[in-house]
Design a protein around this motif. Sequence first.
Motif: not given
Length: 651
Positions: A338-343, A144-150, A318-332
């Motif tokens: 709006e900060r989730d656990i990194t993908m 469910i984490i990838p869908f939190r923002k949605y 949304v899941a495909v988009k989130e899984l394809g993003s670089k979660g760690g690079s955007k965290a900072a």
Amino acid sequence: MSQENIKNSLPENAYRELAPGEEYKPILDAKSQPKEVTPYSVSMGIIMAIIFSAAAAYLGLKVGQVFEAAIPIAILAVGIGTMTGKKNMLGQNVIIQSIGASSGVIVAGAIFTLPALYILGLEAHFYQVFLSSLFGGMLGILLIIPFRKYFVKDMHGKYPFPEGTATTEVLVSGEKGGSQAKLLAVSGLVGGLYDFIISTFGLWAETISTRMAGWGAALADKYKTVCSINTGAAVLGLGYIVGLKYAALICAGSLFIWFVIVPLIGWLGGDMGSDVAAMSAETIFKDFGRPLGIGGIAMAGIIGIIRSAGVIKSALGVAVKELGSKGGSKAANTSRTERDITMRTVLSILIAVLVTLIVFFQFGVLHNWWFSVLALIIVFVIAFLFTTVAANAIAIVGSNPVSGMTLMTLILSSIVLVSAGLNGESGMTAAMIIGGVVCTALSMAGGFITDLKIGYWIGTTPAKQEGWKFLGTLISAATVAGVIIVLNKTYGFTGDDALVAPQANAMAAVIKPLMTGGETPWMLYIAGAALALILTMIGIPALAFSLGMFIPLSLNTPLLVGGIIAWLVSSRSKDEAQNKARKDRGTLIASGFIAGGALFGVVSAILKFANVDWFLGDWAESNGAQWAGLGAYALLIGYFIWDSMRAKKEE
């Protein structure tokens, strides 16, 4: 600086859709650093998870309804913080609530399925119950984490989140928490002692029926017509919170079965001279009424999934988009709120869970690598597709349709496993544990999205909620596994005095013939499914009605009584503010009845487990005890109404 700057209320746009360019700003500013994860908040969350897991498991297995722990936990967190003089508690209370609320969702996933192992006469070890609940809960969190923002941001104002709204209001009005916690404690003591006297001493009957009168016994024997009601405080409180509308729908299903189907089958059986004429009304209900309810529940689940097809499609995108993003690079560069656990972390934990899960299936359940891989595929595919469906249902109506979807999971799992060559007792064990994992994942997904919405409204850090939710899942899974083992040894799930465990009984009834080649009442299932379809076509919620057809009448009639009380106390005044105050006070009293009755029920079970027997068996089974039960129940209802009506608008 740790300053929360709590406002008096939520922003004006908290519950409505935002205009183009408008932004929602939570109570805790994104640039602030409020206290959230502290030794106090974590330890209190753990305590809440243990207490409410035990309470919810007992009540759910006894009456088939799992109460939502979020609101009582929020009230207690606020009240305890206020009474101990703690400051800046809003962020910490969200963490307490989030960890503690793991209890209700884990309990629902476990008790709907795993007691069916005992019902089917199979072994269920502690580690099997614990690990299936733990892995299911972790899957629900991760998926469910990838869908939190949605769900919580993109759909802001479009989903009402009824339970989340109520919990948020409790947390925000924390300065009034001391008096609320006191009322909850008093009502918990009243309801708890009331139910404790019933279960431990038997001074009055827990269930009364029309059989206690001569005319009632004659009606039952000749016309197969019986009306019964459970006199417990916890079930009464549950009916109040369910409300009159849904309580009436659920009870309507029971009344249809008990006053139409059961007498009709008894009359037709007698007319044709069949063995049905010799059956009691209770036996006719078990053999004919319950299968109709099972068919209705299954069809209601299918309808729910079809109606949610658009949500599934959007969620997958949304899941495909989130899984394809670089979660760690955007965290900072992401704001705190709006900060989730990194993908990357989500994927790492997910892979670890899936690897551990297949090891569990191999060495703890199936002992065959091919079957273990097949079980893993079933679990992951169904959980991935339907966690968002559960979240969508919670966001809209506040109820989680996990029972219908789990029933479908069991049927699908059984067909696949039998086709692969696995059947009999091994197949039943595998199917039930697969169902337990999936059911817990669905339950967790729906419950956790509510926690995340609460955090969004208030302005806490999502990553902290997500990380510490795993701890709540671990604690709740261990607690519910222990409670299920104790309750099975104390009461059992089969026999006259057994815990009802209605959902688990439904699962067992479906799974056994599929796995053993026995006769399956397909015509009754089909008839129940057709009825659910017709109900849906005319706008009646089929799931609530079908649950009523399955759960015994004695456990549905008190829901209606509680619903009537809720309507009564909230409609007597011409001043709507006064009505709301009374309704809110009644909600606290009902929550106390539920929590107190369930907790004292666990105490009673532990006493019986320790062979402490104070129960007056002969008296409890007499007509006198039933009349005493009627009097005690009337007094309890009177107290409930009187105390609720004492509310003042200032409260």
